[in-house]
Write a protein that holds these residues in place. Structure first.
Motif, PDB file in Angstrom:
ATOM      1  N   UNK A  19       1.066  -1.353  -0.007  1.00 28.70           N
ATOM      2  CA  UNK A  19       0.437  -0.019  -0.296  1.00 28.70           C
ATOM      3  C   UNK A  19       0.717   1.510  -0.225  1.00 28.70           C
ATOM      4  N   UNK A  20       1.944   1.317  -0.522  1.00 25.61           N
ATOM      5  CA  UNK A  20       2.944   2.343  -0.553  1.00 25.61           C
ATOM      6  C   UNK A  20       3.675   2.188  -2.270  1.00 25.61           C
ATOM      7  N   UNK A  21       3.305   3.628  -2.160  1.00 26.50           N
ATOM      8  CA  UNK A  21       4.056   3.956  -3.584  1.00 26.50           C
ATOM      9  C   UNK A  21       5.695   4.251  -3.469  1.00 26.50           C
ATOM     10  N   UNK A  22       6.453   3.200  -4.758  1.00 28.50           N
ATOM     11  CA  UNK A  22       7.639   4.178  -4.800  1.00 28.50           C
ATOM     12  C   UNK A  22       8.731   3.394  -6.037  1.00 28.50           C
ATOM     13  N   UNK A  23       9.321   5.186  -5.218  1.00 26.10           N
ATOM     14  CA  UNK A  23      10.619   5.135  -7.051  1.00 26.10           C
ATOM     15  C   UNK A  23      11.298   4.047  -7.063  1.00 26.10           C
ATOM     16  N   UNK A  24      11.629   3.132  -7.520  1.00 22.20           N
ATOM     17  CA  UNK A  24      13.109   2.124  -8.479  1.00 22.20           C
ATOM     18  C   UNK A  24      13.113   2.052  -9.368  1.00 22.20           C
ATOM     19  N   UNK A  25      14.296   1.700  -9.402  1.00 16.48           N
ATOM     20  CA  UNK A  25      15.788   1.974 -10.564  1.00 16.48           C
ATOM     21  C   UNK A  25      15.431   0.223 -11.096  1.00 16.48           C
TER      22      UNK A  25
END
Length: 304
Positions: A19-25
């Motif tokens: 339920x969390x929005x994360x930034x990923x590469x």
């Protein structure tokens, strides 16, 4: 941890995990079944992510889980490569307009073919009903009859005014891929179905202040916890990928019914004698769809 890809810029990904929005590469290089693709990950993919120990607040994608299905097209920018549009979808929904802009039947057929490779159900929504004159309404009824007879759901709509309940229900409890030309009404439909979507678009476009570039990648929006729409940027052309000429008729359901019945096992249903497909034209196969098949077989422009 396991995460769902909801947006890609090509360099950065927004994923939903716990339920969390994360930034990923992306870590390393990933391939799509040894095919040349411009993007190894798309909206709808499930991935494994772990925290980047060197950069606070950043995550790294370490694994792509097996896909149930995917929709792919020829890359419009990089010759010899394909472009992954979306993964793990329950249905494909095409927004069609008879004017402002006009959607060709060639484009419609190509979209449906991309779905047929995985037997993904297809829905066609004709938008801008208020702009159509009597002749264009007759044209809609003709096309509706043709595509419904093949097995596709077809509706006439006016998104600027309202979204009919039957259309709203189409998206319930499914992950739907939404496609169409720029100006056909995709954004209007999404904002009608999901009132907060316009604000969500702004928030996502600026995520993590990473300098998001103009992109051809899709983005996922949620109606509720069981319903999602993967919106694609407007597509001018839809180049087919992964389909050989002798396989093309397999992706026309009405032609697939005659599989193995032609005189020649490698029949392309063009000029060969004893072709059961050609014999069925005007009966169980419409002339329009057959002409579309030939156009694709001959690699003609799908905008005509």
């Amino acid at each position: 941890m396991k995460a769902l890809v909801v947006k890609s810029t090509g360099l950065w990904y927004e994923v939903l995990a716990e339920n969390k929005r994360l930034v990923a590469r992306l870590r390393g290089k990933f391939k799509l079944e040894d095919k040349k693709v411009t993007n190894p990950i798309a909206a709808g993919d499930w991935v494994e992510v772990e925290a980047n120990q060197q950069v606070d607040g950043e995550w790294v994608i370490t694994q792509i889980y097996e896909r149930e299905n995917y929709v792919i097209r020829e890359s419009p920018r990089k010759k010899g490569h394909d472009h992954l549009i979306a993964s793990n979808i329950d249905q494909g929904v095409l927004i069609v307009t008879l004017k402002k802009p006009r959607t060709s039947t060639g484009f419609i057929d190509r979209f449906l073919i991309t779905l047929e490779s995985f037997r993904i159900p297809g829905v066609i929504l004709f938008n801008k009903r208020d702009l159509y004159n009597e002749r264009e309404i007759e044209r809609f009824e003709e096309l509706k009859s043709i595509y419904q007879d093949v097995g596709y759901e077809v509706h006439l709509c006016q998104f600027e005014k309202e979204v009919e309940p039957i259309v709203s229900e189409l998206f319930r409890n499914k992950t739907s891929l939404l496609c169409g030309h720029s100006g056909a009404g995709k954004s209007t439909l999404i904002n009608r179905l999901i009132p907060h979507a316009s604000q969500e678009v702004k928030e996502i476009s600026d995520f993590a202040n990473k300098g998001v570039h103009t992109t051809t990648f899709a983005e996922m929006f949620f109606l509720d916890d069981k319903s999602a729409i993967i919106d694609t940027p407007g597509i001018k052309e839809l180049g087919l990928s992964e389909i050989e000429p002798e396989e093309l008729s397999h992706y026309f359901p009405e032609m697939r019914n005659y599989l193995g019945q032609c005189k020649f096992h490698n029949c392309l249903h063009e000029n060969e004698p004893g072709c059961r497909v050609k014999e069925a034209i005007g009966d169980t196969i419409s002339q329009l769809r057959y002409d579309g098949y030939l156009s694709i077989l001959r690699e003609e422009d799908n905008r005509k």
